[in-house]
Structure formats: structure tokens, C-alpha cells
Design a protein around this motif. Structure first.
Motif, short mmCIF file in Angstrom:
data_model
loop_
_atom_site.label_atom_id
_atom_site.label_comp_id
_atom_site.label_asym_id
_atom_site.label_seq_id
_atom_site.Cartn_x
_atom_site.Cartn_y
_atom_site.Cartn_z
N ALA A 71 0.68 2.55 5.50
CA ALA A 71 0.24 2.16 4.16
C ALA A 71 1.41 1.72 3.30
N LEU A 72 2.52 2.45 3.36
CA LEU A 72 3.70 2.07 2.58
C LEU A 72 4.22 0.70 3.01
N CYS A 73 4.27 0.46 4.32
CA CYS A 73 4.78 -0.82 4.82
C CYS A 73 3.90 -1.98 4.37
N SER A 74 2.59 -1.81 4.48
CA SER A 74 1.70 -2.91 4.08
C SER A 74 1.77 -3.15 2.57
N THR A 75 1.94 -2.09 1.79
CA THR A 75 2.03 -2.25 0.34
C THR A 75 3.31 -2.96 -0.05
N VAL A 76 4.42 -2.63 0.63
CA VAL A 76 5.68 -3.31 0.35
C VAL A 76 5.56 -4.80 0.60
N CYS A 77 4.99 -5.18 1.73
CA CYS A 77 4.86 -6.60 2.06
C CYS A 77 3.89 -7.30 1.12
N GLY A 130 0.09 -16.22 -1.90
CA GLY A 130 0.87 -15.67 -2.99
C GLY A 130 0.01 -15.31 -4.18
N LYS A 131 -0.89 -16.22 -4.55
CA LYS A 131 -1.77 -15.94 -5.68
C LYS A 131 -2.85 -14.93 -5.32
N ALA A 132 -3.30 -14.94 -4.07
CA ALA A 132 -4.31 -13.97 -3.66
C ALA A 132 -3.74 -12.55 -3.64
N ALA A 133 -2.43 -12.43 -3.42
CA ALA A 133 -1.81 -11.11 -3.36
C ALA A 133 -1.78 -10.43 -4.72
N ILE A 134 -1.84 -11.20 -5.79
CA ILE A 134 -1.76 -10.61 -7.13
C ILE A 134 -2.97 -9.71 -7.40
N PRO A 135 -4.21 -10.22 -7.30
CA PRO A 135 -5.34 -9.30 -7.51
C PRO A 135 -5.46 -8.24 -6.41
N ALA A 136 -5.01 -8.58 -5.19
CA ALA A 136 -5.10 -7.61 -4.10
C ALA A 136 -4.23 -6.39 -4.39
N LEU A 137 -2.98 -6.64 -4.81
CA LEU A 137 -2.09 -5.52 -5.12
C LEU A 137 -2.59 -4.77 -6.35
N GLY A 138 -3.13 -5.50 -7.31
CA GLY A 138 -3.70 -4.83 -8.48
C GLY A 138 -4.84 -3.91 -8.11
N VAL A 149 -5.23 -2.43 -5.18
CA VAL A 149 -4.66 -1.29 -4.46
C VAL A 149 -4.12 -0.26 -5.45
N VAL A 150 -3.35 -0.72 -6.43
CA VAL A 150 -2.77 0.20 -7.41
C VAL A 150 -3.87 0.90 -8.22
N ALA A 151 -4.87 0.13 -8.63
CA ALA A 151 -5.95 0.72 -9.42
C ALA A 151 -6.72 1.76 -8.61
N ALA A 152 -6.99 1.46 -7.34
CA ALA A 152 -7.73 2.40 -6.50
C ALA A 152 -6.94 3.68 -6.27
N CYS A 153 -5.65 3.56 -6.04
CA CYS A 153 -4.81 4.75 -5.83
C CYS A 153 -4.72 5.58 -7.10
N VAL A 154 -4.57 4.92 -8.24
CA VAL A 154 -4.49 5.65 -9.51
C VAL A 154 -5.80 6.38 -9.78
N ARG A 155 -6.93 5.72 -9.54
CA ARG A 155 -8.22 6.38 -9.74
C ARG A 155 -8.38 7.60 -8.84
N THR A 156 -7.94 7.47 -7.59
CA THR A 156 -8.05 8.58 -6.65
C THR A 156 -7.22 9.77 -7.10
N VAL A 157 -5.98 9.51 -7.50
CA VAL A 157 -5.10 10.60 -7.94
C VAL A 157 -5.64 11.24 -9.22
N ARG A 158 -6.10 10.44 -10.15
CA ARG A 158 -6.61 10.98 -11.42
C ARG A 158 -7.87 11.79 -11.20
#
Length: 322
Positions: free
Chosen positions: A43-49, A86-94, A96-105
Motif C-alpha cells: 500500500a505504501l509503495c502504490s501510494t508513493v507512485c 497525471g490528471k487522473a491521479a489527482i482525484p485518485a490520490l484525493g 485514497v487520502v479521504a478514505a484513509c482519514v475517514r477510516t482512522v477518524r
């Protein structure tokens, strides 16, 4: 970087075979630890890329705050099909971050609410609630001090069980219940479950590992409970009874005796011999080959993400105006 920047996004597929085979052929403690490590690293590797590709996409947007040199053709050439991915990665990463934040919260909110609900009870390891709904779960340590006296259970884990569930269990099955939940607390299974939950949020290809760890963590507690009370059959009966009447746990990262999942497989495993303990599966077996395949995929993913990160840093440094 070339296509290597995309490899960590799909290499989690190499862990699918071991996710299935580990459930059946490895000791649940070994399987839980192995699958969790694989899931977190992949997961860390895929998120970095994904973040590296996102930088290229963001640099192409008008009015972005990044240096102008980051949108040069030399930078964009480092990512194949940069205009699209490149442009598709912007909402994709957003996402991912939103889903992880929701899970932790959500995880933190449920734990805080559970500790607050138990604050008025006597500060013992076991909290018995007078509730008509049958359920039980292991509540890990949490909470904060609200004055000179710590709240009950804030500094340690507790076993939470309702009278409705206890009334449906025989005395020996109650001992199995408490031993199972204590095993969850002692091994901090909530951390393993939360880690694979976040990994699956970061990369959907890791969902089979999340499912496998949810099962192996329960099996780990089953085996520890059977060893603690000295009867595998009693633990199997307790699991079967609790699964018929209980509602599970308030959150997937809170483990419990009646957690949803393949209960018949857990019961069948307890009615058989205890699994052998291996720190790593034998090489020339199906699970051993699958484990080595997943390890190779994880190593390639780590090298690809590291190579992509170093390459991108050098390219961006060269393109940044002095």
C-alpha cells in the motif's frame, strides 16, 4: 521512470494467492503478521507512485502553485501518457487520502465512545453491560486523562460483553469467550486489522488481504483461547453459539468472538489438530511458493517506487529554476 512507476499499483495482485493459502496452511499468528506486512508495504509503495504521478498532473494545471519548470516536456516525459494518467491521479490520490482519514477518524470515534460508555463502570478488565442485545468485543486501550484520576479502562484494554450473551453460554463457554477476547487484547489484533483496513483503502487490490487478516486474527485468538482453557472443542462450541445470537462488533477493527466471517471454518479448524507453528512456510509447498511470490512482488514494488521517487526528485530538481 517509464512504466515502472505503474508497477506498484498492480503488484498487489501477486499477494492474492498467499492471502488464500495462508488462511488454510499457516499458523494464524504467522499468517496474520505476514499478510499485514505485505499489505502495508504494498500500500505504501502504490501510494508513493500515485503521488509522483499526481505531481506531474498537478504541474500541468493552470494556476497551480508548483514551479513552472515542473510542467516542462522533460518532466512530463518521465510518465507515460502523462496528460491522462497525471490528471487522473489527482482525484485518485484525493480519494485514497479521504478514505484513509475517514477510516482512522471512525475508528478513533468508536473507541472513544466505547471508553466513555464504560467510564462509570468499575475499572476491571471485564465490563459486563446489562443489555438485551447479545454481543462481545475486545476494546483496546484508549482515551485520555480527564483530571487527576484516569477514567476506568482508559489506560488498558477491556473485554466488553453483555448479560444477554453471557446468559446464552455455559460456564465453560464463558471461560472460552473471555480467553478469546483477552487473546485479542494481548496481541493487539486491532492494530493488524486497522493496518489492513487502511491498506485496502489505499489500494483496492489489497482487499483480499484485508479479508484474510480478519479471519486469521480470529483464528489466532481461537488457538490462544483453546490453549488457555485446555479444550479446543469448548472454544468451538462457544464460537458456534455466539455466532448464532450475537451481532458482532461495532467496528471491523474491533475484534470479537462472534466477528462476521467464515464461522464454520473456524469451528472445523478447532475440531481438528492444532496447527504447526512456522515462522515462514516451507519453500516447496503451495503456500511456500505463494509466499515467495508475494515477497518477490513486494520487493519489486519497493524497488520500483524507490527508483521512481529518486528519479522524479532528480528530474524536478533539474527542472526547478535557481
Amino acid at each position: 521512470m517509464g512504466v515502472f512507476v505503474f508497477l506498484p499499483l498492480v503488484l498487489p495482485l501477486t499477494a492474492w494467492p498467499v492471502a488464500r493459502l495462508a488462511e488454510q496452511h499457516l499458523h494464524p499468528r504467522t499468517a496474520t503478521r505476514l499478510l499485514t506486512v505485505l499489505a502495508v508495504v504494498l500500500a505504501l509503495c502504490s501510494t508513493v507512485c500515485l503521488a509522483l504521478v499526481m505531481v506531474v498532473g498537478t504541474a500541468q494545471l493552470p494556476g497551480n502553485p508548483l514551479p513552472d519548470g515542473w510542467s516542462d516536456p522533460e518532466v512530463r516525459a518521465a510518465v507515460p501518457y502523462d496528460e491522462v494518467v497525471g490528471k487522473a491521479a489527482i482525484p485518485a490520490l484525493g480519494a485514497v487520502v479521504a478514505a484513509c482519514v475517514r477510516t482512522v477518524r471512525r475508528h478513533g470515534r468508536v473507541r472513544r465512545q466505547a471508553h466513555r460508555a464504560l467510564a462509570g463502570l468499575r475499572g476491571t478488565e471485564v465490563a459486563v453491560l446489562p443489555d438485551a442485545v447479545p454481543y462481545a468485543y475486545a476494546l483496546p486501550p484508549g482515551g485520555r486523562r480527564s483530571g487527576p484520576v484516569p477514567r476506568a479502562g482508559a489506560g488498558r484494554g477491556r473485554v466488553v460483553v453483555t448479560t444477554a450473551l453471557l446468559d446464552r453460554l455455559r460456564p465453560a463457554e464463558r471461560r472460552a469467550l473471555f480467553a478469546h477476547e483477552r487473546a485479542h487484547l494481548a496481541a493487539r489484533h486491532d492494530r493488524f486489522l486497522l493496518a489492513v483496513q487502511l491498506a485496502a483503502r489505499a489500494n483496492p487490490f489489497l482487499r483480499p488481504l484485508r479479508t484474510a487478516v480478519a479471519y486469521t486474527a480470529e483464528r489466532w485468538a481461537d488457538e490462544d483461547a483453546a490453549r488457555a482453557i485446555g479444550s479446543r472443542r469448548t472454544v468451538a462450541r462457544a464460537i458456534g453459539t455466539a455466532a448464532l445470537v450475537a451481532r458482532g462488533t461495532p467496528l471491523p477493527t474491533l475484534a470479537g468472538l462472534a466477528a462476521p466471517g467464515p464461522v464454520p471454518r473456524r469451528v472445523a479448524a478447532l475440531l481438528g489438530p492444532a496447527p504447526a507453528v512456522h515462522h515462514w512456510p516451507p519453500a516447496f509447498t503451495a503456500v511456500g511458493l505463494a509466499a515467495w511470490g508475494a515477497a518477490a512482488g513486494t520487493a519489486v514494488s519497493a524497488m520500483s517506487s524507490a527508483n521512481a521517487a529518486v528519479t522524479m526528485v532528480l528530474i524536478l530538481h533539474a527542472a526547478t529554476p535557481l
